[in-house]
Design a protein around this motif. Sequence first.
Motif, PDB file in Angstrom:
ATOM      1  N   ILE A 119      31.649  15.495 -29.529  1.00  0.00           N
ATOM      2  CA  ILE A 119      31.636  14.283 -30.357  1.00  0.00           C
ATOM      3  C   ILE A 119      33.063  13.915 -30.775  1.00  0.00           C
ATOM      4  O   ILE A 119      33.449  12.743 -30.775  1.00  0.00           O
ATOM      5  N   THR A 120      33.857  14.931 -31.127  1.00  0.00           N
ATOM      6  CA  THR A 120      35.257  14.691 -31.472  1.00  0.00           C
ATOM      7  C   THR A 120      36.024  14.137 -30.281  1.00  0.00           C
ATOM      8  O   THR A 120      36.804  13.180 -30.406  1.00  0.00           O
ATOM      9  N   VAL A 121      35.804  14.714 -29.113  1.00  0.00           N
ATOM     10  CA  VAL A 121      36.486  14.259 -27.903  1.00  0.00           C
ATOM     11  C   VAL A 121      36.062  12.833 -27.567  1.00  0.00           C
ATOM     12  O   VAL A 121      36.900  11.987 -27.194  1.00  0.00           O
ATOM     13  N   GLN A 122      34.783  12.528 -27.707  1.00  0.00           N
ATOM     14  CA  GLN A 122      34.302  11.164 -27.452  1.00  0.00           C
ATOM     15  C   GLN A 122      34.943  10.169 -28.412  1.00  0.00           C
ATOM     16  O   GLN A 122      35.293   9.047 -28.020  1.00  0.00           O
ATOM     17  N   THR A 123      35.110  10.558 -29.649  1.00  0.00           N
ATOM     18  CA  THR A 123      35.715   9.662 -30.638  1.00  0.00           C
ATOM     19  C   THR A 123      37.170   9.377 -30.299  1.00  0.00           C
ATOM     20  O   THR A 123      37.620   8.221 -30.321  1.00  0.00           O
ATOM     21  N   VAL A 124      37.910  10.449 -29.944  1.00  0.00           N
ATOM     22  CA  VAL A 124      39.333  10.285 -29.618  1.00  0.00           C
ATOM     23  C   VAL A 124      39.501   9.419 -28.370  1.00  0.00           C
ATOM     24  O   VAL A 124      40.243   8.431 -28.369  1.00  0.00           O
ATOM     25  N   ASP A 138      28.094  10.232 -30.113  1.00  0.00           N
ATOM     26  CA  ASP A 138      27.269  11.213 -30.823  1.00  0.00           C
ATOM     27  C   ASP A 138      26.765  12.330 -29.917  1.00  0.00           C
ATOM     28  O   ASP A 138      25.895  13.109 -30.304  1.00  0.00           O
ATOM     29  N   GLY A 139      27.313  12.423 -28.708  1.00  0.00           N
ATOM     30  CA  GLY A 139      26.898  13.474 -27.782  1.00  0.00           C
ATOM     31  C   GLY A 139      25.548  13.249 -27.133  1.00  0.00           C
ATOM     32  O   GLY A 139      25.048  14.132 -26.421  1.00  0.00           O
ATOM     33  N   ARG A 144      21.671  18.828 -24.751  1.00  0.00           N
ATOM     34  CA  ARG A 144      21.761  19.774 -25.865  1.00  0.00           C
ATOM     35  C   ARG A 144      23.220  20.005 -26.215  1.00  0.00           C
ATOM     36  O   ARG A 144      24.061  20.204 -25.333  1.00  0.00           O
ATOM     37  N   LEU A 145      23.529  19.967 -27.499  1.00  0.00           N
ATOM     38  CA  LEU A 145      24.851  20.276 -28.012  1.00  0.00           C
ATOM     39  C   LEU A 145      24.802  21.639 -28.686  1.00  0.00           C
ATOM     40  O   LEU A 145      23.936  21.891 -29.525  1.00  0.00           O
ATOM     41  N   LEU A 146      25.732  22.501 -28.326  1.00  0.00           N
ATOM     42  CA  LEU A 146      25.707  23.872 -28.818  1.00  0.00           C
ATOM     43  C   LEU A 146      26.720  24.081 -29.933  1.00  0.00           C
ATOM     44  O   LEU A 146      27.838  23.563 -29.890  1.00  0.00           O
ATOM     45  N   ASP A 147      26.314  24.872 -30.907  1.00  0.00           N
ATOM     46  CA  ASP A 147      27.211  25.355 -31.939  1.00  0.00           C
ATOM     47  C   ASP A 147      27.617  26.783 -31.614  1.00  0.00           C
ATOM     48  O   ASP A 147      26.976  27.473 -30.804  1.00  0.00           O
TER      49      ASP A 147
END
Length: 309
Positions: A119-124, A138-139, A144-147
């Motif tokens: 999400i951070t990479v998409q924003t940048v 927002d991914g 699936r987005l992993l923590d």
Amino acid sequence: MADDKHLHAARVHVEAVLQGEQPPPVVKTFFDEPTFTASYVLHDPATSRAAIVDPVLDFDQPSGRTATASADRIAAYVRSQGLTVDWLLETHAHADHLSAAPHLQKELGGQLVIGREIITVQTVFGGIFNEGPEFARDGSQFDRLLDDGDCLMMGTIAITALHVPGHTPADMAYIAGDAAFVGDTIFMPDYGTARADFPGGDAATLYRSIQRLMGLPGATRVFLCHDYKAAGRDEFVWETTIAAQKTGNVHVHEGVTEAEFTAMRQARDATLAVPRLILPSIQVNIRGGHFPPAEANGTHYLKLPLNIL
């Protein structure tokens, strides 16, 4: 690292294999020499459940043509072995190749997975490419987005996701049995470590991520995302061990401090050229391997921002 519960969980799974309590995953490598990228199929020999790591879509930049020959070799192997793909794992949003995950998902099934910091990479990069509101940051392009510490099951084998930022904010390493797929964190010991000068990258953070990986047992098999053949070596190699990295990595072996590594990495990165395929790759990979939407004439286009990178 005594309080790193997620690293401890990964260690437990590695040690279960090393002690003979569980069979190791079977790993098959597919090396794409044009992008120096190693993709992997790993599977549980007990159940034939499988995962694919970092598949490559063929891309000829001068013509703008894509092809799936590399990915189709992966699909042919999966079918020949009678495997069922559960997961398509991206270690990060690559800057050196386009992902073939959507093609393989269509052919073989499975869920597309990446770290939540995509999400951070998409924003940048959404800003760099001046993407409009239709580009979701927002991914949601991934299944699936992993923590950090999340666990995926591949048959009887647990795959533990460890967040290892520094090269990018979103890098994930995947530990499956005694095998660690570490993306662009470290390379072969004679070549060193990944760059940390992309937007959102940080050399000190990369050092700490590498030290975390060094906390895995020494016999852990380490599978790399790239090999560029260090000076004096004639063959491509993409598998090593944690012990070999600790004793022999030219950038970050035992005894190298964070300050020393950071100074070295920053000085080295300042001399490196921008990756050849970074602009097309990032536009596709932040979309989960999909092209930007077709325009009114039915054609997909990639942007070339000037004087940005």
